[in-house]
Design a protein around this motif. Structure first.
Motif, short mmCIF file in Angstrom:
data_model
loop_
_atom_site.label_atom_id
_atom_site.label_comp_id
_atom_site.label_asym_id
_atom_site.label_seq_id
_atom_site.Cartn_x
_atom_site.Cartn_y
_atom_site.Cartn_z
N VAL A 173 -19.53 -25.32 -7.08
CA VAL A 173 -18.82 -26.20 -8.01
C VAL A 173 -18.60 -25.49 -9.36
N ASP A 174 -19.64 -24.82 -9.85
CA ASP A 174 -19.53 -24.14 -11.15
C ASP A 174 -18.54 -22.97 -11.09
N TYR A 175 -18.53 -22.25 -9.98
CA TYR A 175 -17.59 -21.13 -9.87
C TYR A 175 -16.15 -21.65 -9.89
N MET A 178 -15.16 -22.28 -13.33
CA MET A 178 -14.85 -21.03 -14.04
C MET A 178 -13.44 -20.54 -13.71
N VAL A 179 -13.15 -20.48 -12.41
CA VAL A 179 -11.88 -19.93 -11.94
C VAL A 179 -10.70 -20.72 -12.52
N PHE A 180 -10.80 -22.04 -12.53
CA PHE A 180 -9.66 -22.84 -12.98
C PHE A 180 -9.59 -22.92 -14.51
N ASN A 181 -10.72 -23.04 -15.18
CA ASN A 181 -10.68 -23.03 -16.66
C ASN A 181 -10.22 -21.68 -17.20
N ALA A 182 -10.46 -20.63 -16.43
CA ALA A 182 -10.07 -19.28 -16.87
C ALA A 182 -8.56 -19.13 -17.00
N LEU A 183 -7.80 -20.03 -16.37
CA LEU A 183 -6.33 -19.94 -16.43
C LEU A 183 -5.79 -20.41 -17.78
N GLY A 184 -6.60 -21.07 -18.55
CA GLY A 184 -6.15 -21.59 -19.83
C GLY A 184 -6.43 -20.63 -20.98
N PRO A 185 -6.25 -21.13 -22.22
CA PRO A 185 -6.49 -20.29 -23.40
C PRO A 185 -7.99 -20.09 -23.62
N ASP A 186 -8.31 -19.26 -24.58
CA ASP A 186 -9.72 -19.01 -24.94
C ASP A 186 -10.23 -20.19 -25.77
N ASN A 187 -10.30 -21.35 -25.15
CA ASN A 187 -10.78 -22.55 -25.85
C ASN A 187 -12.22 -22.85 -25.45
N GLU A 188 -12.73 -23.97 -25.95
CA GLU A 188 -14.14 -24.29 -25.69
C GLU A 188 -14.39 -24.51 -24.19
N LEU A 243 -11.54 -17.91 -0.82
CA LEU A 243 -11.92 -19.19 -0.20
C LEU A 243 -12.90 -19.93 -1.09
N LEU A 244 -13.90 -19.20 -1.59
CA LEU A 244 -14.93 -19.84 -2.41
C LEU A 244 -14.38 -20.24 -3.78
N SER A 245 -13.33 -19.59 -4.23
CA SER A 245 -12.71 -19.91 -5.53
C SER A 245 -11.87 -21.17 -5.45
N ALA A 246 -11.09 -21.27 -4.38
CA ALA A 246 -10.04 -22.29 -4.33
C ALA A 246 -10.39 -23.46 -3.42
N GLY A 247 -11.46 -23.35 -2.64
CA GLY A 247 -11.71 -24.33 -1.58
C GLY A 247 -12.61 -25.49 -1.95
N VAL A 248 -13.26 -25.44 -3.09
CA VAL A 248 -14.24 -26.48 -3.40
C VAL A 248 -13.73 -27.46 -4.46
N ASP A 249 -13.47 -26.96 -5.68
CA ASP A 249 -13.05 -27.85 -6.76
C ASP A 249 -11.79 -28.65 -6.40
N THR A 250 -10.90 -28.02 -5.67
CA THR A 250 -9.65 -28.66 -5.29
C THR A 250 -9.89 -29.85 -4.35
N THR A 251 -10.71 -29.65 -3.33
CA THR A 251 -10.96 -30.73 -2.38
C THR A 251 -11.87 -31.79 -2.99
N VAL A 252 -12.82 -31.36 -3.83
CA VAL A 252 -13.65 -32.33 -4.57
C VAL A 252 -12.71 -33.25 -5.37
N THR A 253 -11.75 -32.65 -6.03
CA THR A 253 -10.82 -33.42 -6.86
C THR A 253 -9.94 -34.32 -6.01
#
Ligand code: OVM
Length: 407
Positions: A173-175, A178-188, A243-253
């Motif tokens: 879940v934490d990874y 990271m992967v999805f928040n990393a697509l945004g700006p250098d924000n909090e 697989l581990l990057s894209a397969g968990v947060d997306t289906t959780v959501t």
């Protein structure tokens, strides 16, 4: 030239409105509908000075930019950072962050691993797991659906489907965060996610190694492609990482948002119970209505034109999928959640050569959960306030207190 958020500053194209908005503002990320509507109302594109990017949110242009992989490439990153200028936080994904011809090889391998046949073989595992979970939740007075169902289901079945030998739901879940928040700006949000790196990344990288994968599962299919010489060992490891990057947060959501929709619109839940053939169309409507992945970027590979707007080489274009999925130019009564709509062409899973390669799997997971719910649950009620969790690329719930009443 000045660099902003890892890409060159661009000029405002002629005729494009300048909009002083921060699409990554926490309030917008939690409740994006007004921002989506305003973005669409301003025109096919806007220029956002804070990040020096273009953004689009009307269906037609968003689809055009998203599907034309030659003019709007992924190899310079699908977030704000331009990988030609700055090193990404992790080695590039060899499927998400590449263009053809490299992409064609890796896409073929992952499409094979996640084929309809491969996912159909998991149907029993998914249904047994869903039935057991729903039975447990029916015993409780109320429960926290994000943790106890939306996260619990994928983190139980997905590692098995991949063939991971170790269980570590937290790291998965934490990874994803990271992967999805990393697509945004250098924000909090991005900085907080990145702070989880030391406790998360080493475990993820380790699981991608052949020795940590079972002889059956998606991982094994990927390594079989390495044995056949289609890809090399290092590429196989990277594809397991995808697989581990894209397969968990997306289906959780996806699961969390489906539950939220059914709790919020009880008439639609009743309709679904009365007609289970609506199960798959209902999930497509959940995808359209909630857009779990709210935005991804592309980079213009050369000077080009879309709907009369000049776009300069190197421009980052924020494709706001959530806005396109609620564009009244495309969808009748777009603001209405209607499980009978059959919203063909929604962009929640992207479109074109980079369209979600795991979509069969995602649909199969959600189908199992919903099948169990419509059989066993009479009524879904909120047991408290639903809270959305801001993320630079994902529109997901943070808290969803629910009650299931037994059928
Ligand atoms: C990857 C990947 C693929 C799709 C989505 C994603 C940003 C990551 O290949 O790592 O999340």
């Amino acid at each position: 030239m000045k660099i902003i958020e890892g890409h060159y500053e661009i000029e405002v194209p002629e005729g494009v409105p300048v909009w002083d908005v921060d699409p990554y503002d926490v309030d917008i990320l939690q409740d994006p509908d007004e921002y989506y509507a305003e973005l669409r109302s301003k025109g096919p594109f806007v220029y956002i000075p804070k990040y020096s990017i273009l953004a689009c949110g009307r269906y037609e242009e968003t689809k055009e930019v998203f599907s034309d992989w030659e003019r709007f490439i992924s190899s310079r990153g699908v977030g704000l950072q331009d990988f030609e200028l700055e090193e990404p936080w992790r080695p590039k994904s060899i499927i998400l962050e590449v263009d053809p011809p490299e992409h064609s090889v890796t896409r073929r391998v992952l499409a094979r691993a996640l084929s309809p046949k491969a996912t159909a073989a998991l149907k029993e595992l998914f249904q047994e797991t869903a039935d057991r979970l729903i039975d447990e939740l029916l015993e409780k007075e109320s429960f926290e659906a994000v943790v106890e169902l939306a996260e619990e289901f994928p983190t139980t079945v997905f590692p098995k489907a991949v063939g991971l030998k170790e269980k570590n739901s937290r790291a998965l879940v934490d990874y994803g965060a990271m992967v999805f928040n990393a697509l945004g700006p250098d924000n909090e949000l991005r900085r907080n996610a990145m702070a989880m790196g030391p406790t998360t990344v080493p475990w993820i990288v380790e699981q991608c190694n052949r020795k940590n994968l079972k002889p059956e599962g998606f991982g094994a299919t990927i390594f079989a492609a390495a044995d056949a010489g289609e890809i090399n060992e290092e590429q196989a490891e990277k594809l397991v990482r995808s697989l581990l990057s894209a397969g968990v947060d997306t289906t959780v959501t996806g699961i969390g948002s489906a539950l939220w929709c059914l709790a919020k619109f009880p008439d639609q839940f009743k309709r679904l119970k009365d007609d289970p053939t609506l199960l798959r169309p209902a999930f497509e409507e959940v995808l359209r209505f909630t857009s779990p992945v709210h935005s991804f970027c592309r980079t213009a590979s050369g000077d080009t034109m879309v709907s009369g707007t000049r776009i300069a080489e190197g421009s980052k274009i924020l494709c706001v999928l959530g806005a396109a999925n609620s564009d009244e130019r495309q969808w009748k009564e777009a603001e209405k959640f209607d499980i009978g709509r059959r919203p063909t062409g929604h962009l929640a899973m992207g479109t074109g050569i980079h369209g979600c390669v795991g979509q069969n799997l995602a649909r199969a997971e959600v189908a199992a959960v919903l099948t169990s719910i419509i059989a066993k649950v009479e009524e879904i009620d909120f047991a408290g306030e639903a809270v959305w969790r801001p993320n630079n690329a994902i529109h997901a719930l943070d808290k969803l207190p629910l009650v299931f009443k037994r059928a």
